[in-house]
Write an enzyme that holds these catalytic residues in place. Structure first.
Site, short mmCIF file in Angstrom:
data_model
loop_
_atom_site.label_atom_id
_atom_site.label_comp_id
_atom_site.label_asym_id
_atom_site.label_seq_id
_atom_site.Cartn_x
_atom_site.Cartn_y
_atom_site.Cartn_z
N LYS A 185 -18.08 -8.24 7.22
CA LYS A 185 -17.00 -8.69 6.91
C LYS A 185 -16.01 -8.96 8.34
O LYS A 185 -16.23 -8.00 9.17
CB LYS A 185 -16.00 -7.71 6.19
CG LYS A 185 -15.19 -8.52 5.08
CD LYS A 185 -14.49 -7.50 4.16
CE LYS A 185 -13.04 -7.73 3.59
NZ LYS A 185 -12.71 -6.93 2.49
N ARG A 234 -1.10 -5.82 -8.83
CA ARG A 234 0.27 -6.50 -8.54
C ARG A 234 0.32 -7.56 -9.59
O ARG A 234 1.37 -7.78 -10.18
CB ARG A 234 -0.17 -7.30 -7.23
CG ARG A 234 0.30 -6.64 -6.28
CD ARG A 234 -0.21 -7.12 -4.69
NE ARG A 234 -1.89 -7.30 -4.81
CZ ARG A 234 -2.58 -7.31 -3.83
NH1 ARG A 234 -2.26 -7.79 -2.58
NH2 ARG A 234 -3.96 -7.49 -4.18
N HIS A 265 0.91 -1.22 0.13
CA HIS A 265 0.10 -0.07 0.02
C HIS A 265 0.90 1.34 0.06
O HIS A 265 0.63 2.20 -0.84
CB HIS A 265 -1.02 -0.03 1.23
CG HIS A 265 -1.71 -1.17 1.39
ND1 HIS A 265 -1.99 -1.84 2.33
CD2 HIS A 265 -2.90 -1.56 0.57
CE1 HIS A 265 -3.07 -2.88 2.20
NE2 HIS A 265 -3.54 -2.38 1.18
N SER A 290 -2.26 -7.86 2.36
CA SER A 290 -2.82 -7.93 3.51
C SER A 290 -3.24 -9.45 3.93
O SER A 290 -3.09 -9.93 5.26
CB SER A 290 -3.79 -7.02 3.96
OG SER A 290 -3.64 -5.84 3.68
P1 ADP Z 1 -9.71 -4.23 -0.68
O1 ADP Z 1 -10.27 -5.25 0.35
O2 ADP Z 1 -10.35 -3.15 -1.02
O3 ADP Z 1 -8.82 -4.86 -1.93
P2 ADP Z 1 -6.71 -3.87 0.45
O4 ADP Z 1 -6.56 -3.14 1.45
O5 ADP Z 1 -6.68 -5.30 0.28
O6 ADP Z 1 -8.35 -3.51 -0.04
O7 ADP Z 1 -6.11 -3.19 -1.04
C1 ADP Z 1 -6.26 -1.72 -1.35
C2 ADP Z 1 -5.67 -1.43 -2.69
O8 ADP Z 1 -4.17 -1.65 -2.42
C3 ADP Z 1 -6.18 -2.26 -3.59
O9 ADP Z 1 -6.17 -1.47 -4.89
C4 ADP Z 1 -5.04 -3.24 -3.72
O10 ADP Z 1 -4.75 -3.84 -4.99
C5 ADP Z 1 -3.71 -2.37 -3.24
N1 ADP Z 1 -2.71 -3.33 -2.93
C6 ADP Z 1 -2.69 -4.15 -1.71
N2 ADP Z 1 -1.42 -4.66 -1.80
C7 ADP Z 1 -0.56 -4.23 -2.84
C8 ADP Z 1 0.62 -4.36 -3.08
N3 ADP Z 1 1.79 -5.32 -2.64
N4 ADP Z 1 1.05 -3.74 -4.26
C9 ADP Z 1 0.23 -2.94 -4.82
N5 ADP Z 1 -1.17 -2.75 -4.58
C10 ADP Z 1 -1.46 -3.41 -3.41
#
Ligand code: ADP
Length: 150
Positions: A41, A90, A17, A127
């Site tokens: 959730k 990703r 992030h 995450s």
């Molecule tokens: P959601 O449940 O909406 O996917 P996340 O917190 O998992 O929420 O992700 C929020 C954003 O961050 C999404 O656009 C996700 O693709 C991006 N993201 C998460 N991890 C990475 C990473 N390692 N590299 C790039 N973007 C990421």
């Protein structure tokens, strides 16, 4: 004023992030990191903790705000006068998932989704993987910012 909302669960915030947010700072005047609250959730980290992790990580960055929201992301964007949704990609799985969401959001409101491809050193981080490592007692320190470790 170019304002973007970066929506997500941030359960917890990871270096992935942070990579996207830091690079997006070159594109936008303000980024609202918005934790979407979904009552159905189950989360590992409480909303308070997730907010704290984000606020501490970006405490010295005046262009970043941390907030929470419920309901549709586009409605939240309109409320905050943000014309852009920021998301990270990703791999092709992310792309396939994000494509239909972005197209739906564009049809619901006049809001553009902007995608940044993650840096190669964080492409394995998510995450959900961090949560798995935590659950199984592994070392997750290289995947998250300091604020998550405190
Ligand atoms: P959601 O449940 O909406 O996917 P996340 O917190 O998992 O929420 O992700 C929020 C954003 O961050 C999404 O656009 C996700 O693709 C991006 N993201 C998460 N991890 C990475 C990473 N390692 N590299 C790039 N973007 C990421």
């Amino acid at each position: 004023m170019k304002r973007a909302v970066f929506p997500g669960s941030f359960d917890p915030i990871t270096l992935g992030h942070i990579d996207i947010i830091n690079r997006a700072l070159l594109l936008f005047d303000e980024i609202i990191i918005a934790i979407g609250v979904n009552a159905d959730k189950k989360y590992m980290f409480s909303l308070e903790d997730r907010k704290k992790h984000l606020a501490e990580t970006f405490a010295s960055e005046a262009k970043i705000k941390v907030a929470t929201y419920t309901g549709l992301t586009v409605d939240y964007c309109k409320k905050e006068n943000a014309d852009f949704i920021l998301r990270g990609l990703r791999n092709t799985n992310d792309f396939t998932y994000e494509q239909s969401i972005a197209q739906t959001n564009a049809s619901l409101a006049n809001i553009e989704s902007v995608f940044l491809i993650c840096s190669p050193n964080v492409s394995n981080i998510s995450s959900s993987i961090v949560r798995d490592v935590i659950r199984n007692g592994g070392d997750f320190r290289k995947m998250v910012p300091r604020s998550v470790l405190l």
